[in-house]
Design an enzyme around this catalytic site. Structure first.
Site, PDB file in Angstrom:
ATOM      1  N   TYR A 170      25.787  -1.217  57.463  1.00  0.00           N
ATOM      2  CA  TYR A 170      25.285  -1.025  58.835  1.00  0.00           C
ATOM      3  C   TYR A 170      23.841  -0.500  58.830  1.00  0.00           C
ATOM      4  O   TYR A 170      22.995  -0.968  59.600  1.00  0.00           O
ATOM      5  CB  TYR A 170      26.235  -0.048  59.528  1.00  0.00           C
ATOM      6  CG  TYR A 170      25.930   0.279  60.958  1.00  0.00           C
ATOM      7  CD1 TYR A 170      26.106  -0.658  61.968  1.00  0.00           C
ATOM      8  CD2 TYR A 170      25.507   1.564  61.317  1.00  0.00           C
ATOM      9  CE1 TYR A 170      25.851  -0.335  63.295  1.00  0.00           C
ATOM     10  CE2 TYR A 170      25.261   1.892  62.633  1.00  0.00           C
ATOM     11  CZ  TYR A 170      25.432   0.939  63.620  1.00  0.00           C
ATOM     12  OH  TYR A 170      25.182   1.268  64.930  1.00  0.00           O
ATOM     13  N   LYS A 174      20.725  -2.406  60.471  1.00  0.00           N
ATOM     14  CA  LYS A 174      19.983  -1.785  61.580  1.00  0.00           C
ATOM     15  C   LYS A 174      18.518  -1.540  61.213  1.00  0.00           C
ATOM     16  O   LYS A 174      17.640  -1.554  62.086  1.00  0.00           O
ATOM     17  CB  LYS A 174      20.668  -0.489  62.012  1.00  0.00           C
ATOM     18  CG  LYS A 174      22.008  -0.703  62.726  1.00  0.00           C
ATOM     19  CD  LYS A 174      21.852  -1.577  63.959  1.00  0.00           C
ATOM     20  CE  LYS A 174      22.989  -1.414  64.952  1.00  0.00           C
ATOM     21  NZ  LYS A 174      22.884  -2.381  66.079  1.00  0.00           N
TER      22      LYS A 174
HETATM   23  N1  NAD Z   1      27.524   4.382  70.146  1.00  0.00           N
HETATM   24  C1  NAD Z   1      26.519   4.862  69.440  1.00  0.00           C
HETATM   25  O1  NAD Z   1      26.340   6.105  69.325  1.00  0.00           O
HETATM   26  C2  NAD Z   1      25.573   3.937  68.749  1.00  0.00           C
HETATM   27  C3  NAD Z   1      24.603   4.499  67.896  1.00  0.00           C
HETATM   28  C4  NAD Z   1      23.685   3.667  67.302  1.00  0.00           C
HETATM   29  C5  NAD Z   1      23.721   2.301  67.548  1.00  0.00           C
HETATM   30  N2  NAD Z   1      24.713   1.776  68.347  1.00  0.00           N
HETATM   31  C6  NAD Z   1      24.708   0.339  68.572  1.00  0.00           C
HETATM   32  O2  NAD Z   1      24.847   0.067  69.964  1.00  0.00           O
HETATM   33  C7  NAD Z   1      25.482  -1.195  70.142  1.00  0.00           C
HETATM   34  C8  NAD Z   1      26.672  -1.048  71.083  1.00  0.00           C
HETATM   35  O3  NAD Z   1      27.648  -0.230  70.457  1.00  0.00           O
HETATM   36  P1  NAD Z   1      28.810   0.534  71.252  1.00  0.00           P
HETATM   37  O4  NAD Z   1      28.844   1.902  70.700  1.00  0.00           O
HETATM   38  O5  NAD Z   1      28.668   0.335  72.707  1.00  0.00           O
HETATM   39  O6  NAD Z   1      30.103  -0.258  70.674  1.00  0.00           O
HETATM   40  P2  NAD Z   1      31.355  -0.954  71.396  1.00  0.00           P
HETATM   41  O7  NAD Z   1      32.295  -1.328  70.315  1.00  0.00           O
HETATM   42  O8  NAD Z   1      31.849  -0.094  72.509  1.00  0.00           O
HETATM   43  O9  NAD Z   1      30.730  -2.281  72.066  1.00  0.00           O
HETATM   44  C9  NAD Z   1      30.287  -3.375  71.321  1.00  0.00           C
HETATM   45  C10 NAD Z   1      30.714  -4.650  72.034  1.00  0.00           C
HETATM   46  O10 NAD Z   1      30.191  -5.774  71.294  1.00  0.00           O
HETATM   47  C11 NAD Z   1      31.152  -6.813  71.367  1.00  0.00           C
HETATM   48  N3  NAD Z   1      30.930  -7.771  70.258  1.00  0.00           N
HETATM   49  C12 NAD Z   1      31.179  -7.589  68.940  1.00  0.00           C
HETATM   50  N4  NAD Z   1      30.857  -8.683  68.243  1.00  0.00           N
HETATM   51  C13 NAD Z   1      30.387  -9.599  69.140  1.00  0.00           C
HETATM   52  C14 NAD Z   1      29.873 -10.913  69.029  1.00  0.00           C
HETATM   53  N5  NAD Z   1      29.794 -11.528  67.841  1.00  0.00           N
HETATM   54  N6  NAD Z   1      29.460 -11.555  70.155  1.00  0.00           N
HETATM   55  C15 NAD Z   1      29.545 -10.951  71.374  1.00  0.00           C
HETATM   56  N7  NAD Z   1      30.025  -9.690  71.527  1.00  0.00           N
HETATM   57  C16 NAD Z   1      30.440  -9.024  70.431  1.00  0.00           C
HETATM   58  C17 NAD Z   1      32.500  -6.107  71.286  1.00  0.00           C
HETATM   59  O11 NAD Z   1      33.558  -6.915  71.830  1.00  0.00           O
HETATM   60  C18 NAD Z   1      32.233  -4.832  72.098  1.00  0.00           C
HETATM   61  O12 NAD Z   1      32.653  -4.973  73.460  1.00  0.00           O
HETATM   62  C19 NAD Z   1      25.860  -1.682  68.732  1.00  0.00           C
HETATM   63  O13 NAD Z   1      24.850  -2.551  68.259  1.00  0.00           O
HETATM   64  C20 NAD Z   1      25.862  -0.402  67.918  1.00  0.00           C
HETATM   65  O14 NAD Z   1      25.681  -0.640  66.551  1.00  0.00           O
HETATM   66  C21 NAD Z   1      25.633   2.567  68.955  1.00  0.00           C
END
Ligand code: NAD
Length: 302
Positions: A170, A174
């Site tokens: 990851y 990223k």
């Molecule tokens: N939550 C955090 O603190 C955090 C921190 C750093 C980065 N991020 C990044 O933020 C983004 C959102 O994460 P989140 O925490 O909301 O996660 P989450 O799991 O709640 O949401 C991610 C969504 O992406 C969808 N998804 C996965 N693969 C897919 C694909 N191939 N095509 C279309 N949709 C797809 C999933 O169904 C899910 O609904 C991600 O890129 C994650 O890496 C999150």
């Protein structure tokens, strides 16, 4: 209404951060394409239209306009379909938010090749392909003489910027998104497109276990710093016409905090004007490191 009538596509918008962004774009007057494959936290399981359809209904309940897109954005077909959905439903695309993704965490020594590939695919290819198809569309618009004032917001992570123990796949993906953001900003600027990235932190199904262990839940009436909705105002502004002058930047966003990341600047440098002898290098490098700021700690290290 800072995004009035802009057409915005958000990937992975059925849950978590993407859902919060989609709802805030709609509150700010945007017409929203809600993309989500509806997969499990680790990317497995049957694809399902449920989460994207639910968010479309929430936006409609607010009086907004939205359409669901159920494509896999890490495929060429899904990424092209996302841009086509925006054009078919609303006549054009103004802002792309690349956000979809999932985790397969393991220490490097236990990390399987399939877990490496799956995480690279969804984050790196899942950013590249929508960016490519949206970029081709904006280039064609620009060449046809139509004014383009477009935005891309990519989603990196603190794991990509500082590293995170147990997240080698990851963190690498990223960090790659930061490189992709810099190149896309440089290449697409001539067509009227800005490209920036965020590194968010929020409580979603992706992080709830970690944050439950490390942070106390907010008391009744207290600011909930880890709510995903706190990240969306920055994303919505970066996706609006008002951010025209900002491109190729990476911002960290968490709670009420917005931070410009200042990584990978040239630091202390020595230039001999000739090839170094290996025996000289140690002292030179130690001297340079003494003048450079110490690196920030890797998440989860120590
Ligand atoms: N939550 C955090 O603190 C955090 C921190 C750093 C980065 N991020 C990044 O933020 C983004 C959102 O994460 P989140 O925490 O909301 O996660 P989450 O799991 O709640 O949401 C991610 C969504 O992406 C969808 N998804 C996965 N693969 C897919 C694909 N191939 N095509 C279309 N949709 C797809 C999933 O169904 C899910 O609904 C991600 O890129 C994650 O890496 C999150």
């Amino acid at each position: 209404m800072i995004c009035k009538d802009r057409v915005v596509a958000v990937t992975g918008a059925g849950r978590g951060l993407g859902r919060a962004h989609a709802l805030e774009f709609a509150r700010q007057g945007a017409l929203v394409v809600v993309n989500d494959l509806g997969v499990a936290r680790d990317g497995t399981g049957e694809a399902s239209g449920g989460p994207a359809d639910d968010v479309v209904r929430e936006i409609e309940a607010l009086g907004g306009k939205a359409v669901a897109d159920l494509g896999d954005i890490a495929t060429d077909e899904g990424a092209a379909g996302l841009v086509a959905t925006a054009i078919d439903a609303f006549g054009r695309l103004d802002t792309l938010v690349n956000n979809a993704g999932f985790l397969r965490d393991r220490m490097l020594v236990n990390l399987g090749e399939d877990e490496w590939d799956a995480v690279m695919r969804v984050h790196l290819k899942g950013h590249f392909l929508p960016l490519k198809h949206a970029g081709r569309y904006w280039r064609a618009e620009s060449k046809a003489g139509r004014a383009v004032d477009a935005r891309v917001v990519n989603t990196s992570s603190g794991a990509g910027l500082l590293g995170s123990v147990g997240q080698g796949n990851y963190s690498a993906a990223k960090a790659g998104i930061v490189g992709l953001t810099l190149v896309a900003a440089a290449e697409l600027g001539r067509y009227g497109v800005t490209v920036n990235a965020i590194a968010p932190a929020a409580r979603t199904r992706m992080t709830e276990e970690v944050f439950a262990q490390t942070m106390a839940a907010p008391a009744e009436g207290e600011f909930d710093a880890m709510a995903p909705e706190n990240v969306s105002p920055l994303v919505v502004w970066l996706g609006s016409a008002g951010s025209r002058e900002v491109t190729g930047r990476v911002f960290e966003a968490e709670g009420g905090k917005i931070c410009v990341m200042d990584a990978f600047r040239h630091g202390p440098t020595a230039d001999k004007g000739a090839r170094w002898d290996p025996s000289e290098v140690g002292d030179v490098v130690k001297d340079l490191l003494a003048k450079a700021p110490a690196p920030e700690p890797v998440y989860g290290a120590g």
